[in-house]
Design a protein around this motif. Sequence first.
Motif, short mmCIF file in Angstrom:
data_model
loop_
_atom_site.label_atom_id
_atom_site.label_comp_id
_atom_site.label_asym_id
_atom_site.label_seq_id
_atom_site.Cartn_x
_atom_site.Cartn_y
_atom_site.Cartn_z
N ALA A 357 9.39 14.83 -14.94
CA ALA A 357 10.37 13.88 -14.40
C ALA A 357 10.00 13.47 -12.98
CB ALA A 357 11.76 14.52 -14.42
N MET A 358 9.49 14.41 -12.19
CA MET A 358 9.08 14.10 -10.82
C MET A 358 7.98 13.05 -10.81
SD MET A 358 9.24 17.98 -9.27
CE MET A 358 8.42 17.59 -7.71
N LEU A 359 7.08 13.11 -11.78
CA LEU A 359 6.02 12.11 -11.87
C LEU A 359 6.56 10.75 -12.28
CD1 LEU A 359 3.31 14.28 -13.69
CD2 LEU A 359 3.30 13.59 -11.30
N ILE A 360 7.42 10.74 -13.29
CA ILE A 360 7.94 9.47 -13.80
C ILE A 360 8.79 8.76 -12.76
CG2 ILE A 360 9.50 8.49 -15.54
CD1 ILE A 360 8.48 10.64 -17.49
N LEU A 361 9.52 9.51 -11.95
CA LEU A 361 10.40 8.90 -10.96
C LEU A 361 9.65 8.21 -9.82
CD1 LEU A 361 13.26 11.56 -10.76
CD2 LEU A 361 13.44 9.23 -11.63
N ILE A 362 8.37 8.52 -9.66
CA ILE A 362 7.57 7.81 -8.65
C ILE A 362 6.44 7.02 -9.33
CG2 ILE A 362 8.11 9.41 -6.77
CD1 ILE A 362 5.37 10.73 -7.21
N ARG A 363 6.67 6.65 -10.58
CA ARG A 363 5.62 5.98 -11.36
C ARG A 363 5.14 4.68 -10.70
NH1 ARG A 363 6.31 2.04 -15.00
NH2 ARG A 363 4.90 3.06 -16.49
N GLU A 364 6.06 3.87 -10.15
CA GLU A 364 5.65 2.60 -9.57
C GLU A 364 4.72 2.81 -8.39
OE1 GLU A 364 6.24 -0.11 -11.14
OE2 GLU A 364 7.52 0.94 -12.59
N GLN A 365 5.04 3.79 -7.56
CA GLN A 365 4.17 4.08 -6.42
C GLN A 365 2.82 4.62 -6.89
OE1 GLN A 365 7.82 6.23 -5.20
NE2 GLN A 365 6.94 6.11 -3.15
N LEU A 366 2.84 5.46 -7.92
CA LEU A 366 1.58 6.02 -8.43
C LEU A 366 0.73 4.95 -9.09
CD1 LEU A 366 2.92 9.38 -9.96
CD2 LEU A 366 1.46 9.14 -7.93
N LEU A 367 1.35 4.02 -9.79
CA LEU A 367 0.60 2.96 -10.47
C LEU A 367 -0.05 2.01 -9.45
CD1 LEU A 367 3.00 2.08 -13.44
CD2 LEU A 367 0.80 3.26 -13.57
N GLU A 368 0.59 1.86 -8.30
CA GLU A 368 0.06 0.96 -7.27
C GLU A 368 -0.95 1.64 -6.35
OE1 GLU A 368 3.36 -0.58 -5.12
OE2 GLU A 368 4.22 -1.67 -6.84
N GLY A 369 -0.86 2.96 -6.23
CA GLY A 369 -1.66 3.66 -5.23
C GLY A 369 -3.07 3.99 -5.68
N ASP A 370 -3.95 4.20 -4.69
CA ASP A 370 -5.29 4.67 -5.00
C ASP A 370 -5.27 6.20 -5.00
OD1 ASP A 370 -5.20 5.44 -2.33
OD2 ASP A 370 -6.56 3.85 -1.64
N PHE A 371 -6.44 6.82 -5.17
CA PHE A 371 -6.51 8.28 -5.28
C PHE A 371 -5.91 8.97 -4.05
CE2 PHE A 371 -8.63 12.29 -4.33
CZ PHE A 371 -8.49 12.98 -5.54
N THR A 372 -6.28 8.49 -2.86
CA THR A 372 -5.82 9.13 -1.62
C THR A 372 -4.31 9.03 -1.47
OG1 THR A 372 -7.94 8.62 -0.57
CG2 THR A 372 -6.09 9.19 0.87
N VAL A 373 -3.78 7.83 -1.70
CA VAL A 373 -2.34 7.62 -1.57
C VAL A 373 -1.58 8.48 -2.58
CG1 VAL A 373 -0.48 5.92 -1.91
CG2 VAL A 373 -2.53 5.29 -0.62
N ASN A 374 -2.08 8.52 -3.80
CA ASN A 374 -1.38 9.26 -4.85
C ASN A 374 -1.44 10.77 -4.61
OD1 ASN A 374 -0.59 6.95 -6.09
ND2 ASN A 374 -2.19 6.98 -7.67
N MET A 375 -2.54 11.26 -4.11
CA MET A 375 -2.62 12.69 -3.81
C MET A 375 -1.63 13.05 -2.70
SD MET A 375 -4.50 14.43 -5.76
CE MET A 375 -4.41 15.89 -4.74
N ARG A 376 -1.48 12.14 -1.74
CA ARG A 376 -0.52 12.40 -0.67
C ARG A 376 0.90 12.42 -1.23
NH1 ARG A 376 -1.75 8.37 2.47
NH2 ARG A 376 -3.48 9.47 3.46
N LEU A 377 1.18 11.53 -2.15
CA LEU A 377 2.51 11.49 -2.77
C LEU A 377 2.81 12.79 -3.52
CD1 LEU A 377 2.68 7.87 -4.29
CD2 LEU A 377 4.24 8.82 -2.57
N LEU A 378 1.83 13.27 -4.25
CA LEU A 378 2.03 14.43 -5.11
C LEU A 378 2.08 15.73 -4.31
CD1 LEU A 378 -0.30 13.36 -8.05
CD2 LEU A 378 2.19 13.40 -8.05
N GLN A 379 1.41 15.74 -3.18
CA GLN A 379 1.42 16.96 -2.37
C GLN A 379 2.52 16.95 -1.31
OE1 GLN A 379 -2.62 17.43 -0.96
NE2 GLN A 379 -3.35 18.11 -2.96
N ASP A 380 3.14 15.79 -1.12
CA ASP A 380 4.28 15.68 -0.20
C ASP A 380 5.31 14.82 -0.92
OD1 ASP A 380 6.03 15.57 1.87
OD2 ASP A 380 4.76 14.38 3.20
#
Length: 400
Positions: A357-380
């Motif tokens: 659920a935590m992944l799905i709730l930030i799906r739009e940000q993850l779909l738009e982000g590159d590897f660095t941005v997405n890793m930052r999202l997932l670790q913070d």
Amino acid sequence: MSSLHKSRIADFQDVLKEPTIALEKLQELSFSGIPCEGGLRCLCWKILLNYLPLERASWTSILAKQRELYSQFLREMIIQPGIAKANMGVSREDVTFEDHPLNPNPDSRWNTYFKDNEVLLQIDKDVRRLCPDISFFQRATEYPCLLILDPQNEFETLRKRVEQTTLKSQTVARNRSGVTNMSSPHKNVAPSSLNEYEVLPNGCEAHWEVVERILFIYAKLNPGIAYVQGMNEIVGPLYYTFATDPNSEWKEHAEADTFFCFTNLMAEIRDNFIKSLDDSQCGITYKMEKVYSTLKDKDMELYLKLQEQNIKPQFFAFRWLTLLLSQEFLLPDVIRIWDSLFADNSRFDFLLLVCCAMLILIREQLLEGDFTVNMRLLQDYPITDICQILQKAKELQDSQ
């Protein structure tokens, strides 16, 4: 206090006053969050974690028995070999030719003592920085352990044992692969030097010292796993909840009650801390892959995006799962999540759904982000609305 909240408190009280607790009803109520008023959460957790049985009549005798057992653990395990034990009715054990600090015999009590010191040093380092975003663990407990601190006996505190040892923490090799750095960007940096903490007066001890004692005794009683970095993050919310119980009679025994609830909880999740079981069906690797397989079933687009960027679940879900999300959110939110985890029959299957659920709730940000941005999202993790996350996880559960 709203009428709805008063009604929820009354519902809990009705269930808990029955001679035999209706477990399914308690689980149903607890899943939506347990009120903290009147010590309800403390009591519910003790039942949900199988510390207290469903029959109310046996609570008093069981609690007395368990608390006395914990006192016995203290007597047997928080003692330096060679210290006089006259006050316990045990004869003095002096250094002898057969057993002395340089004795290489594996069965030597001194050898055991020095090995215990290695574990203790790692525990000490971890508990001193527990929940650095709040001051609770640095404050003095209202109920210090008199058995240890009574000046009439010759026990030493674990804190003094750490201060007196000449061992270096670098010798400790019990770190769990991938758990070396458990800190989260949500958490403030805790002081690293022993001298940066306020020195409490004689006869006082901080809450972190109580947690240290719990973990040390657990390690002594469970040599197969002993202590692994990250266990401090599991015991912390348990102890905080019990040590802030508004019922002083229960709060006084927070240490013993936390120990047994922690032991029961670890019996369910200890495989996460055993590296040799990583790739087994009960190991952490299987659980991380289950998060991704669930995501694939619920949101194929997001799953493929993470696969395309080679973002493996090990990069973030290891910490989420191993520490029951205790590093991703502030303590009050962690406690609310644990209400639902402890109340669910398949509570650690539900944890997988919470992670999904935590992944799905930030799906739009993850779909738009590159590897660095997405890793930052997932670790913070950016979402702080716990109710939203739990609601989404419940939807995933209901749709299965």
